[in-house]
Design a protein around this motif. Structure first.
Motif, PDB file in Angstrom:
ATOM      1  N   TYR A 162       0.842  -1.185   0.000  1.00 59.57           N
ATOM      2  CA  TYR A 162       0.000   0.000   0.000  1.00 59.57           C
ATOM      3  C   TYR A 162       0.881   1.239   0.000  1.00 59.57           C
ATOM      4  N   LEU A 163       0.366   2.280  -0.619  1.00 55.49           N
ATOM      5  CA  LEU A 163       1.154   3.477  -0.887  1.00 55.49           C
ATOM      6  C   LEU A 163       0.482   4.712  -0.309  1.00 55.49           C
ATOM      7  N   LYS A 164       1.314   5.667   0.084  1.00 57.55           N
ATOM      8  CA  LYS A 164       0.776   6.919   0.600  1.00 57.55           C
ATOM      9  C   LYS A 164       1.252   8.141  -0.170  1.00 57.55           C
ATOM     10  N   GLU A 165       2.359   8.025  -0.876  1.00 58.60           N
ATOM     11  CA  GLU A 165       2.925   9.192  -1.543  1.00 58.60           C
ATOM     12  C   GLU A 165       3.361   8.840  -2.958  1.00 58.60           C
ATOM     13  N   VAL A 166       3.469   9.848  -3.799  1.00 57.52           N
ATOM     14  CA  VAL A 166       4.049   9.669  -5.127  1.00 57.52           C
ATOM     15  C   VAL A 166       5.327  10.496  -5.187  1.00 57.52           C
ATOM     16  N   PRO A 167       6.231  10.178  -6.097  1.00 54.98           N
ATOM     17  CA  PRO A 167       7.522  10.866  -6.129  1.00 54.98           C
ATOM     18  C   PRO A 167       7.403  12.322  -6.553  1.00 54.98           C
ATOM     19  N   ILE A 168       8.356  13.117  -6.110  1.00 59.53           N
ATOM     20  CA  ILE A 168       8.386  14.528  -6.502  1.00 59.53           C
ATOM     21  C   ILE A 168       8.875  14.665  -7.938  1.00 59.53           C
ATOM     22  N   ASN A 169       9.931  13.924  -8.281  1.00 62.22           N
ATOM     23  CA  ASN A 169      10.463  13.983  -9.640  1.00 62.22           C
ATOM     24  C   ASN A 169       9.671  13.036 -10.531  1.00 62.22           C
TER      25      ASN A 169
ATOM     26  N   ALA B 258      -7.676   5.251   5.789  1.00 60.57           N
ATOM     27  CA  ALA B 258      -6.867   5.656   6.940  1.00 60.57           C
ATOM     28  C   ALA B 258      -6.932   4.617   8.055  1.00 60.57           C
ATOM     29  N   GLN B 259      -8.127   4.099   8.310  1.00 61.19           N
ATOM     30  CA  GLN B 259      -8.287   3.104   9.372  1.00 61.19           C
ATOM     31  C   GLN B 259      -7.542   1.816   9.042  1.00 61.19           C
ATOM     32  N   VAL B 260      -7.676   1.354   7.797  1.00 62.10           N
ATOM     33  CA  VAL B 260      -7.002   0.116   7.397  1.00 62.10           C
ATOM     34  C   VAL B 260      -5.491   0.291   7.413  1.00 62.10           C
ATOM     35  N   PHE B 261      -5.009   1.422   6.901  1.00 60.06           N
ATOM     36  CA  PHE B 261      -3.561   1.659   6.869  1.00 60.06           C
ATOM     37  C   PHE B 261      -2.993   1.751   8.284  1.00 60.06           C
ATOM     38  N   GLU B 262      -3.736   2.376   9.185  1.00 56.89           N
ATOM     39  CA  GLU B 262      -3.258   2.489  10.564  1.00 56.89           C
ATOM     40  C   GLU B 262      -3.111   1.107  11.196  1.00 56.89           C
TER      41      GLU B 262
ATOM     42  N   LEU C 169      -2.631  -1.699   9.546  1.00 55.60           N
ATOM     43  CA  LEU C 169      -1.539  -2.404   8.877  1.00 55.60           C
ATOM     44  C   LEU C 169      -0.182  -2.046   9.481  1.00 55.60           C
ATOM     45  N   THR C 170      -0.019  -0.789   9.857  1.00 55.67           N
ATOM     46  CA  THR C 170       1.277  -0.360  10.394  1.00 55.67           C
ATOM     47  C   THR C 170       1.553  -0.941  11.775  1.00 55.67           C
ATOM     48  N   THR C 171       0.518  -1.442  12.445  1.00 58.02           N
ATOM     49  CA  THR C 171       0.719  -1.993  13.792  1.00 58.02           C
ATOM     50  C   THR C 171       1.053  -3.478  13.768  1.00 58.02           C
ATOM     51  N   LEU C 172       0.926  -4.124  12.603  1.00 62.71           N
ATOM     52  CA  LEU C 172       1.139  -5.565  12.529  1.00 62.71           C
ATOM     53  C   LEU C 172       2.622  -5.920  12.597  1.00 62.71           C
ATOM     54  N   THR C 173       2.925  -6.935  13.357  1.00 58.55           N
ATOM     55  CA  THR C 173       4.278  -7.478  13.369  1.00 58.55           C
ATOM     56  C   THR C 173       4.424  -8.419  12.176  1.00 58.55           C
ATOM     57  N   PRO C 174       5.658  -8.757  11.778  1.00 59.16           N
ATOM     58  CA  PRO C 174       5.829  -9.714  10.672  1.00 59.16           C
ATOM     59  C   PRO C 174       5.083 -11.022  10.906  1.00 59.16           C
ATOM     60  N   HIS C 175       5.029 -11.475  12.152  1.00 56.90           N
ATOM     61  CA  HIS C 175       4.323 -12.722  12.459  1.00 56.90           C
ATOM     62  C   HIS C 175       2.821 -12.568  12.248  1.00 56.90           C
TER      63      HIS C 175
ATOM     64  N   TYR D 183      -1.522 -13.615   8.622  1.00 58.39           N
ATOM     65  CA  TYR D 183      -2.930 -13.968   8.793  1.00 58.39           C
ATOM     66  C   TYR D 183      -3.838 -12.757   8.983  1.00 58.39           C
ATOM     67  N   SER D 184      -3.272 -11.586   9.223  1.00 59.63           N
ATOM     68  CA  SER D 184      -4.108 -10.403   9.458  1.00 59.63           C
ATOM     69  C   SER D 184      -4.213  -9.480   8.252  1.00 59.63           C
ATOM     70  N   ALA D 185      -3.145  -9.388   7.459  1.00 55.82           N
ATOM     71  CA  ALA D 185      -3.141  -8.438   6.346  1.00 55.82           C
ATOM     72  C   ALA D 185      -4.216  -8.765   5.321  1.00 55.82           C
ATOM     73  N   LYS D 186      -4.391 -10.055   5.036  1.00 62.38           N
ATOM     74  CA  LYS D 186      -5.405 -10.435   4.047  1.00 62.38           C
ATOM     75  C   LYS D 186      -6.808 -10.083   4.528  1.00 62.38           C
ATOM     76  N   GLY D 187      -7.039 -10.243   5.816  1.00 63.73           N
ATOM     77  CA  GLY D 187      -8.346  -9.884   6.360  1.00 63.73           C
ATOM     78  C   GLY D 187      -8.619  -8.397   6.222  1.00 63.73           C
ATOM     79  N   LEU D 188      -7.600  -7.586   6.478  1.00 57.52           N
ATOM     80  CA  LEU D 188      -7.754  -6.139   6.326  1.00 57.52           C
ATOM     81  C   LEU D 188      -7.939  -5.765   4.860  1.00 57.52           C
ATOM     82  N   PHE D 189      -7.225  -6.462   3.983  1.00 57.93           N
ATOM     83  CA  PHE D 189      -7.378  -6.223   2.548  1.00 57.93           C
ATOM     84  C   PHE D 189      -8.807  -6.525   2.107  1.00 57.93           C
ATOM     85  N   LEU D 190      -9.353  -7.647   2.557  1.00 61.71           N
ATOM     86  CA  LEU D 190     -10.731  -8.005   2.203  1.00 61.71           C
ATOM     87  C   LEU D 190     -11.721  -6.973   2.729  1.00 61.71           C
TER      88      LEU D 190
END
Length: 293
Positions: free
Chosen positions: A28-35, A142-146, A148-154, A158-165
């Motif tokens: 997931y992305l939040k910014e685009v490049p300046i150049n 914003a809610q989904v991205f927030e 996602l940033t709290t998830l540990t690699p472990h 199993y959690s990222a796909k649920g948030l994606f859905l």
């Protein structure tokens, strides 16, 4: 740049220098490049995003130009060719990228639901969202991205796909009236509606007269009314009122402004006219709405 058969997600990340967070082929992305320099792309992935500020200009396969600004929804699909003509410096938004392998990794019944969502059924590449829908998607992303940033690699596996859905399902619900009804609209009607929705999302506070938008679109008020009624089964004035009402609710619920200040911000002539408008559409006065909330 010469047209290229396709870019992998990794190539896009490296080429565009995007800030990203990933799990396999889901990022997931939040910014685009300046150049930025103009380039062709035939993505091997799917991407959907909303624009918060700035501008992105896209040339589609038929040579038509589509402009995404604040309040726009963008959808890129595999097997289609696009040319990104312009990205204004500082353009911001929120977007999801994933490829078919990521979708296939879901169970068959979930894959079927995803396949029949806006990801495959939405025909437009750029849609000017109604203000209320843009607000809903902004909060949702914003809610989904927030989370996602709290998830540990472990936890990610199993959690990222649920948030994606969750993100896809909720987005699909918000976009229902953009995809289903528009299947019965021709290209000219689709472009007219998209332009009106974008204009209304920008100007609904200052201009609530339909004639303003008809003038901007160089058509008659009657033509605009008939097209909106035919395709969206509503009217231009209802769309404008819905946007004003959504903005009023947001200000009443989340700002520290009093009712008089909000009435002034929304350019009502008086508190009385604002209260009358609000009660007509909600059944309660602004003060009752605030107290109930």
């Amino acid at each position: 740049m010469n047209k290229k058969k396709g870019y992998s997600i990794q190539e896009v990340i490296e080429y565009r220098k995007l800030n990203w967070f990933h799990s396999n082929d889901f990022i997931y992305l939040k910014e685009v490049p300046i150049n930025f320099e103009s380039f062709w792309i035939q993505p091997e992935y799917c991407c959907f995003a909303i624009i918060h500020s700035g501008k992105v200009v896209i040339e589609n396969e038929t040579g038509g130009l589509e402009t995404a600004e604040k309040g726009s929804f963008i959808l890129f699909k595999p097997s289609s060719t696009y040319k990104i003509l312009e990205i204004l410096p500082g353009t911001t938004g929120a977007g999801i990228l994933f490829n078919r392998n990521f979708l296939v990794s879901f169970s068959e019944d979930v894959f079927y639901l995803l396949h029949n969502s806006f990801i495959n059924t939405l025909s437009a590449h750029v849609i000017g969202l109604q203000a209320a829908d843009y607000s809903k998607l902004t909060v949702l992303f914003a809610q989904v991205f927030e989370l996602l940033t709290t998830l540990t690699p472990h936890q990610w596996n199993y959690s990222a796909k649920g948030l994606f859905l969750t993100l896809v399902n909720e987005t699909d619900g918000i976009l229902q009236h953009y995809k289903s009804n528009r299947l019965f609209a021709n290209a000219e009607e689709q472009q007219l509606i998209s332009s009106f929705l974008h204009l209304s999302s920008v100007h609904f506070i200052q201009h609530r007269e339909v004639a303003f938008y008809a003038g901007k679109l160089h058509i008659s008020v009657g033509h605009l009314h008939r097209t909106i009624k035919k395709v969206l089964n509503t009217t231009p004035i209802n769309i404008l009122h819905k946007s004003v009402l959504q903005e009023a609710k947001q200000l009443l619920a989340f700002s520290n402004k009093n009712i008089s200040e909000i009435a002034d911000m929304l350019q009502f002539g008086s508190v009385h006219s604002f209260s009358k408008f609000f009660k007509k559409h909600t059944g309660v006065s602004p003060s009752h709405y605030v107290n109930a909330d």
